[in-house]
Scaffold this motif. Sequence first.
Motif, PDB file in Angstrom:
ATOM      1  N   ARG A  75      -0.478 -13.366  -2.657  1.00  0.00           N
ATOM      2  CA  ARG A  75      -0.595 -11.724  -2.410  1.00  0.00           C
ATOM      3  C   ARG A  75       0.836 -11.411  -1.813  1.00  0.00           C
ATOM      4  O   ARG A  75       1.350 -10.475  -2.107  1.00  0.00           O
ATOM      5  N   LEU A  76       1.127 -12.026  -0.743  1.00  0.00           N
ATOM      6  CA  LEU A  76       2.258 -11.512   0.160  1.00  0.00           C
ATOM      7  C   LEU A  76       3.562 -11.876  -0.620  1.00  0.00           C
ATOM      8  O   LEU A  76       4.274 -11.160  -0.578  1.00  0.00           O
TER       9      LEU A  76
ATOM     10  N   TRP B 123       5.022  -9.518  -2.648  1.00  0.00           N
ATOM     11  CA  TRP B 123       5.842  -8.268  -1.953  1.00  0.00           C
ATOM     12  C   TRP B 123       7.220  -8.610  -1.922  1.00  0.00           C
ATOM     13  O   TRP B 123       7.970  -7.466  -1.353  1.00  0.00           O
TER      14      TRP B 123
ATOM     15  N   LEU C 157       7.305 -10.871   5.446  1.00  0.00           N
ATOM     16  CA  LEU C 157       6.270 -11.311   4.600  1.00  0.00           C
ATOM     17  C   LEU C 157       6.429 -12.733   3.793  1.00  0.00           C
ATOM     18  O   LEU C 157       5.439 -13.429   3.650  1.00  0.00           O
TER      19      LEU C 157
ATOM     20  N   ASP D 280      -3.024  -4.621  -3.500  1.00  0.00           N
ATOM     21  CA  ASP D 280      -2.454  -3.588  -2.312  1.00  0.00           C
ATOM     22  C   ASP D 280      -2.087  -2.641  -3.154  1.00  0.00           C
ATOM     23  O   ASP D 280      -1.237  -2.540  -4.345  1.00  0.00           O
TER      24      ASP D 280
ATOM     25  N   HIS E 284      -1.499  -0.328   2.557  1.00  0.00           N
ATOM     26  CA  HIS E 284      -2.625  -1.064   2.029  1.00  0.00           C
ATOM     27  C   HIS E 284      -2.472  -2.453   2.611  1.00  0.00           C
ATOM     28  O   HIS E 284      -3.264  -3.036   3.023  1.00  0.00           O
ATOM     29  N   LEU E 285      -1.195  -2.935   2.185  1.00  0.00           N
ATOM     30  CA  LEU E 285      -1.106  -4.520   2.420  1.00  0.00           C
ATOM     31  C   LEU E 285      -1.037  -4.665   4.072  1.00  0.00           C
ATOM     32  O   LEU E 285      -1.575  -5.878   4.560  1.00  0.00           O
TER      33      LEU E 285
ATOM     34  N   ARG F 154      -4.489  -4.789   5.264  1.00  0.00           N
ATOM     35  CA  ARG F 154      -5.116  -5.589   5.073  1.00  0.00           C
ATOM     36  C   ARG F 154      -4.748  -7.027   6.039  1.00  0.00           C
ATOM     37  O   ARG F 154      -5.581  -7.841   6.274  1.00  0.00           O
ATOM     38  N   LEU F 155      -3.532  -6.984   5.887  1.00  0.00           N
ATOM     39  CA  LEU F 155      -2.714  -8.260   6.719  1.00  0.00           C
ATOM     40  C   LEU F 155      -3.041  -8.082   8.287  1.00  0.00           C
ATOM     41  O   LEU F 155      -3.620  -9.211   8.695  1.00  0.00           O
TER      42      LEU F 155
END
Length: 290
Positions: A62-63, A66, A79, A129, A134-135, A138-139
């Motif tokens: 997911r990271l 980005w 990231l 996200d 939101h990212l 969550r992180l």
Amino acid sequence: MSFDDAYEALTDHDDDTRWAYGTGFSDPLAGVPTAVPDGVDPADLVAYCLMLGDDALVMSHRLQQWVTRAPELEDEMALANIGLDLLGQARLLLTRAGEVEGTGRDEDALAYLREPAAFRHVRLAERLDDDFAHLIARLLVFSTWRLALLDRLTTSRDPILAAIGAKGVKEATYHREYAAGWVVRLGDGTDVSHTRMRAAVDGVEPLAGELFEPHQVELRLAAAGVGVDPATLRTEYDDVLAEVHRVATLPPPPPLQEGTGGRDGVHGPELVEILTEMQELARANPGGVW
């Protein structure tokens, strides 16, 4: 094996036939005893390594999504590096799971050839996200929890888990600091950034409940001095989140909700999307190298 530079390591395949992770870089756990500790069910140790390894693997993916989308180039690099740290942790944990399992599955097979129901990560890791806020929210949740967990793993009776914990603590400390810095920057910024950060926290924080709900495997390994009872991480997590929210001028974190079964293989369509992207090339070229 040693090489003069990273490129040479990446392009050498003479004695390494793994598809995606296989490189000539040295094993960071070389020399660490690999025997399963006395009194520990190997099946529990395999399941536990899959849980923690899948958390890192899916969050890493997911990271990586980005990269090219973050607000600044510096954040894309940050990231990407956090994602690589988690990928490194996933490699070690999945390798440990494969070795203890003893059926011939290595890290590549576990990452690329399992179906969604065989993954054991928390649902928070797979969440898509809505935006950068939101990212970051969550992180912060993920890294605060994982740092507390890795710190306790440093005293595990399993030498491999202890070594992974010691290595991971340094990485997760930066992950948490990076996320906290952005939560403060957005929360204590403009009216618009504050509103969006608050909405992100409200959307992400309730998913954290699963992080602290002990699975039977976790409880058995915690009792054996090998794993960590996640319920014991809650106080540290609450203290960190409360302080970050205070500095960010955000309301206290909302109440946690009950988990959604990720540890038992219950996942949503988001995981199917992740695995379709992540596994496509490996499944199309079984046994291939790069």
